[in-house]
Each structure stands twice: as structure tokens, then as C-alpha cells.
Design a protein around this motif. Structure first.
Motif, PDB file in Angstrom:
ATOM      1  N   THR A 199     -46.878  33.271 -11.689  1.00  0.00           N
ATOM      2  CA  THR A 199     -45.741  34.034 -12.193  1.00  0.00           C
ATOM      3  C   THR A 199     -45.386  35.035 -11.097  1.00  0.00           C
ATOM      4  OG1 THR A 199     -46.490  33.775 -14.471  1.00  0.00           O
ATOM      5  CG2 THR A 199     -44.899  35.533 -14.051  1.00  0.00           C
ATOM      6  N   VAL A 208     -42.754  37.937  -9.584  1.00  0.00           N
ATOM      7  CA  VAL A 208     -41.805  38.936 -10.100  1.00  0.00           C
ATOM      8  C   VAL A 208     -41.169  39.715  -8.947  1.00  0.00           C
ATOM      9  CG1 VAL A 208     -41.684  41.089 -11.410  1.00  0.00           C
ATOM     10  CG2 VAL A 208     -43.157  39.247 -12.199  1.00  0.00           C
ATOM     11  N   GLU A 243     -32.596  39.953  -7.825  1.00  0.00           N
ATOM     12  CA  GLU A 243     -32.210  38.576  -8.182  1.00  0.00           C
ATOM     13  C   GLU A 243     -31.937  37.773  -6.911  1.00  0.00           C
ATOM     14  OE1 GLU A 243     -32.190  37.046 -10.992  1.00  0.00           O
ATOM     15  OE2 GLU A 243     -31.980  38.504 -12.612  1.00  0.00           O
ATOM     16  N   LEU A 247     -35.194  36.617  -5.616  1.00  0.00           N
ATOM     17  CA  LEU A 247     -35.717  35.557  -6.488  1.00  0.00           C
ATOM     18  C   LEU A 247     -34.973  34.236  -6.241  1.00  0.00           C
ATOM     19  CD1 LEU A 247     -36.235  37.637  -9.747  1.00  0.00           C
ATOM     20  CD2 LEU A 247     -38.032  36.599  -8.350  1.00  0.00           C
ATOM     21  N   ARG A 306     -36.867  30.933  -5.208  1.00  0.00           N
ATOM     22  CA  ARG A 306     -36.749  29.663  -5.958  1.00  0.00           C
ATOM     23  C   ARG A 306     -36.419  28.521  -4.995  1.00  0.00           C
ATOM     24  NH1 ARG A 306     -33.797  32.666  -9.611  1.00  0.00           N
ATOM     25  NH2 ARG A 306     -35.171  33.266 -11.314  1.00  0.00           N
ATOM     26  N   THR A 363     -43.197  30.375 -12.094  1.00  0.00           N
ATOM     27  CA  THR A 363     -42.174  30.973 -12.961  1.00  0.00           C
ATOM     28  C   THR A 363     -41.704  32.241 -12.265  1.00  0.00           C
ATOM     29  OG1 THR A 363     -43.384  30.178 -14.866  1.00  0.00           O
ATOM     30  CG2 THR A 363     -41.731  31.869 -15.285  1.00  0.00           C
ATOM     31  N   GLU A 399     -39.591  35.668 -12.385  1.00  0.00           N
ATOM     32  CA  GLU A 399     -39.038  36.581 -13.395  1.00  0.00           C
ATOM     33  C   GLU A 399     -38.520  37.848 -12.713  1.00  0.00           C
ATOM     34  OE1 GLU A 399     -41.450  37.500 -16.824  1.00  0.00           O
ATOM     35  OE2 GLU A 399     -42.237  35.446 -16.943  1.00  0.00           O
ATOM     36  N   ALA A 400     -37.338  38.287 -13.147  1.00  0.00           N
ATOM     37  CA  ALA A 400     -36.790  39.554 -12.646  1.00  0.00           C
ATOM     38  C   ALA A 400     -37.283  40.685 -13.545  1.00  0.00           C
ATOM     39  CB  ALA A 400     -35.265  39.496 -12.661  1.00  0.00           C
ATOM     40  N   HIS A 401     -37.966  41.636 -12.962  1.00  0.00           N
ATOM     41  CA  HIS A 401     -38.404  42.831 -13.691  1.00  0.00           C
ATOM     42  C   HIS A 401     -38.278  44.026 -12.756  1.00  0.00           C
ATOM     43  CE1 HIS A 401     -40.691  41.058 -17.166  1.00  0.00           C
ATOM     44  NE2 HIS A 401     -40.783  40.036 -16.347  1.00  0.00           N
ATOM     45  N   SER A 454     -41.046  47.074 -16.998  1.00  0.00           N
ATOM     46  CA  SER A 454     -41.650  45.932 -17.721  1.00  0.00           C
ATOM     47  C   SER A 454     -42.434  45.058 -16.769  1.00  0.00           C
ATOM     48  CB  SER A 454     -40.560  45.107 -18.409  1.00  0.00           C
ATOM     49  OG  SER A 454     -39.694  44.536 -17.448  1.00  0.00           O
ATOM     50  N   PRO A 468     -44.451  40.946 -16.843  1.00  0.00           N
ATOM     51  CA  PRO A 468     -44.537  39.733 -17.663  1.00  0.00           C
ATOM     52  C   PRO A 468     -45.746  39.822 -18.583  1.00  0.00           C
ATOM     53  CG  PRO A 468     -44.568  39.224 -15.320  1.00  0.00           C
ATOM     54  CD  PRO A 468     -44.715  40.690 -15.433  1.00  0.00           C
TER      55      PRO A 468
END
Ligand SMILES: C[S@@+](CC[C@H](N)C(=O)[O-])C[C@H]1O[C@@H](n2cnc3c(N)ncnc32)[C@H](O)[C@@H]1O
Length: 209
Positions: free
Chosen positions: A66, A68, A72, A75, A79, A92, A94-96, A101, A103
């Protein structure tokens, strides 16, 4: 580079990555490779994955990852990096904003390689929260800059904490962790314009008891 430390972190990092090339070095962080290469694979959490070279390397070693980041754009590059190496189904993204926050999950490795920012960032609080997400036997691997190469953004008068000071800045319960390394490591590095120089990495590697 003139940076306003009060700048909104998401805007700051978006602008950095929008101006950056999507190209990556294709190599993992030296410290990640050194400390993770012989560990049993499992589920890894990467904090501040940038363009994804570490996540891709972990996935190619067999880890489920995962990864983070606040940006974006980063990310998106990460990707595409994973797709180029055929490991997109192992990662995976994830934008945080990690100050707000993280994951969900329990991880066998939490890696934070140069999770540092010239704009407001409650780094120790983020790392303390991430520490609680590491499974028994899992590795917490934190690397930060321990020197200022010619291409660094850091002000000239930056004082770098010693490895022990960096560890003490985290409020970890020391009875819950085995110290694998709390040390400085020197290596040759290449700056964004191809500059070569020696750098120091300050490393905290702890195993959850
Ligand atoms: C110095 S870069 C390091 C990137 C990568 N780990 C590496 O070693 O090349 C710091 C990374 O942390 C991310 N970052 C900074 N502040 C963040 C925050 N509040 N939440 C999530 N990611 C953040 C940035 O977008 C950037 O990708």
C-alpha cells in the motif's frame, strides 16, 4: 529555491511533481534495499511514495504494497511506473495527507524514506501513528537526510539530529521494539541535475516485538 513554509502542503507537492519529469531512477532507496531484501515478504506500507520506485521494487520482491502520497500527480507517475513493471496488481496507491489520515491495516513493513517536507508537516506524529500499524515481527524503517548535499533545499545552517536524537523524537515505547539499526550510513548520490556527492542517511530500523 525560495519556499514559504506556510504554503499548503498539497499545493506545494503538486507543484513540485507537476514540474518534475515522470521518469524515475528505476532503483529503490539504498536503505530500503539493504534492510528489506532478506526479510520474509508480507504486506508493506510506504509513506510518501513519490514516483513509486520503492513500491515497485517491493512488489517485484513479492510484497503486497500500500503506497501513499499527498500528491495525485506523484501517484499517477507511480501507477504508470508499476504498470511498466507489471506489478500494478500488487500495489494499492492511495492519496492521503498523512497528517489527517492513514490507510487501514496491519503491516509487516512500514517504510518512510525521506518522508520530509520543507512546508508544515507534523512528521513525528505521523510516524508515531504508523508505528501502531506494524504487526509483531514487522519492520519499521525510517530514513532521513543526515547531511546537506549541494542540491539540497535545506537551509545552509540546517542542524541534522543524530540517529539517537531522531529516535528520541518519536514517542515509542522502547520495550516494544528491537533496535536493528539506529545509525548514519554514507553513500554516493546523484542530484536532480546529475551532480554527484556523498550524502549521509540517518536510519532507524526497528522490529516490533
Ligand atoms: C522528499 S520526498 C521523498 C519521496 C520518496 N520517498 C523518495 O525517497 O524519493 C517526500 C514525499 O512525501 C510526500 N509528502 C509530503 N507531505 C506529505 C503528507 N502530508 N502526506 C502524504 N505525503 C506527503 C511528498 O509528496 C513526497 O512524495
Amino acid at each position: 529555491m525560495n519556499i514559504d513554509p506556510k504554503m499548503d502542503p498539497r499545493t506545494f507537492w503538486e507543484e513540485i511533481y507537476e514540474k518534475a519529469s515522470p521518469q524515475t531512477s528505476g532503483r529503490p532507496s539504498a536503505i530500503l534495499e539493504r534492510f528489506a531484501k532478506d526479510r520474509p515478504v508480507g504486506h508493506a506500507l510506504e509513506l510518501g511514495c513519490g514516483k513509486g520506485d520503492d513500491a515497485v521494487w517491493l512488489a517485484r520482491q513479492g510484497w503486497t504494497v500500500t503506497a501513499v502520497d499527498i500528491s495525485e500527480t506523484a501517484l499517477g507517475y507511480a501507477r504508470a511506473n508499476a504498470e511498466r513493471h507489471d506489478v500494478e496488481n500488487k500495489i494499492t496507491f492511495e492519496a492521503h495527507d498523512l497528517t489527517k489520515s492513514l490507510p487501514d491495516g496491519l503491516y509487516d513493513l512500514v517504510t518512510a524514506q525521506f518522508l520530509q517536507s520543507p512546508v508544515e508537516f507534523a512528521r513525528e506524529a505521523v510516524l508515531n501513528r504508523a508505528a501502531a500499524m506494524i504487526a509483531t515481527g514487522g519492520l519499521f524503517l525510517i530514513t532521513s537526510h543526515g547531511s546537506r548535499p549541494s542540491w539540497s533545499w535545506a537551509p545552509e545552517d540546517t542542524v541534522f539530529p543524530s540517529p539517537q536524537e531522531a529516535l528520541d523524537a518519536l514517542s515509542l515505547d522502547h520495550t516494544c521494539w528491537r533496535q536493528i539499526a539506529v545509525d548514519n550510513f554514507e553513500r554516493m548520490a546523484t542530484g536532480p541535475k546529475g551532480e554527484k556527492g556523498s550524502v549521509i542517511d540517518t536510519v532507524i530500523a526497528l522490529e516490533r516485538l
